[in-house]
Design a protein around this motif. Structure first.
Motif, short mmCIF file in Angstrom:
data_model
loop_
_atom_site.label_atom_id
_atom_site.label_comp_id
_atom_site.label_asym_id
_atom_site.label_seq_id
_atom_site.Cartn_x
_atom_site.Cartn_y
_atom_site.Cartn_z
N GLN A 100 21.15 54.07 -15.12
CA GLN A 100 20.22 53.55 -13.90
C GLN A 100 19.96 52.03 -14.02
OE1 GLN A 100 17.20 56.36 -14.62
NE2 GLN A 100 18.13 56.94 -12.67
N ASP A 102 20.72 48.21 -12.72
CA ASP A 102 20.26 47.16 -11.84
C ASP A 102 22.07 46.04 -11.61
OD1 ASP A 102 19.05 49.05 -10.44
OD2 ASP A 102 16.78 47.87 -10.62
N ASN A 107 21.00 48.74 -6.96
CA ASN A 107 19.08 49.76 -7.24
C ASN A 107 18.96 50.40 -7.12
OD1 ASN A 107 18.83 48.72 -4.81
ND2 ASN A 107 17.48 46.51 -4.96
N THR A 108 19.92 51.93 -6.45
CA THR A 108 19.31 52.75 -6.65
C THR A 108 20.91 53.56 -7.41
OG1 THR A 108 20.59 53.52 -4.42
CG2 THR A 108 18.19 52.41 -4.59
N ASP A 109 20.31 54.58 -7.44
CA ASP A 109 21.57 56.09 -7.69
C ASP A 109 22.19 56.32 -6.62
OD1 ASP A 109 19.87 56.29 -10.51
OD2 ASP A 109 19.01 57.78 -10.68
N THR A 110 21.66 56.48 -5.80
CA THR A 110 23.21 57.16 -4.32
C THR A 110 23.77 56.08 -4.44
OG1 THR A 110 20.75 57.61 -3.25
CG2 THR A 110 22.96 57.02 -1.68
#
Length: 145
Positions: A100, A102, A107-110
């Protein structure tokens, strides 16, 4: 049908040039303004100094990019080398997703997960725009026969 083939040739040339410019740009970024972003992608498990990995991969990207742009006689081999490079750096993208991290606005898992699906696109792009597919098929046929 002949017009379609000619357009395909022009498309391959344009995409080969675009790939070359993309690689040179990214390689220069490794060495300068994007260094911190690329450091975030170096897998934690690999044994080398992360800064060395970023610099070395940047140099390789610049050389590959120049190969895409200038080595027209060896474009198929350059395409295969480019595809192998994209495969080799894929663990960095996985590392960024798993831990995870960034970087590059991911900056998101998706966002990090979606990015994983673009690496195979780069592999196919490198092979298609250079004739690397045909080169690999011909090499395979020589070994089988």
């Amino acid at each position: 049908m002949r017009g379609l083939y000619m357009n395909s040739g022009k498309m391959k040339l344009a995409l080969r040039i675009l790939m070359g410019l993309f690689l040179v740009y990214a390689g220069l970024g490794h060495l300068t303004w994007l260094r911190t972003e690329f450091l975030a992608q170096v897998p934690k498990w690999q044994p080398f100094d992360p800064d060395f990995v970023v610099v070395a991969s940047g140099v390789v990207e610049i050389l590959l990019g120049l190969g895409f742009l200038l080595l027209t006689r060896y474009k198929a081999q350059v395409g295969v080398a480019g595809a192998l490079f994209f495969i080799a750096i894929f663990p960095g993208n996985i590392n960024q997703y798993v831990y995870q991290i960034d970087a590059f606005g991911l900056n998101t898992d998706t966002a990090r997960l979606i990015r994983l699906f673009f690496q195979p696109v780069l592999v196919v792009w490198a092979l298609w725009c250079t004739g690397g597919w045909d080169y690999l098929k011909a090499q395979w046929r020589r070994r089988v026969t």
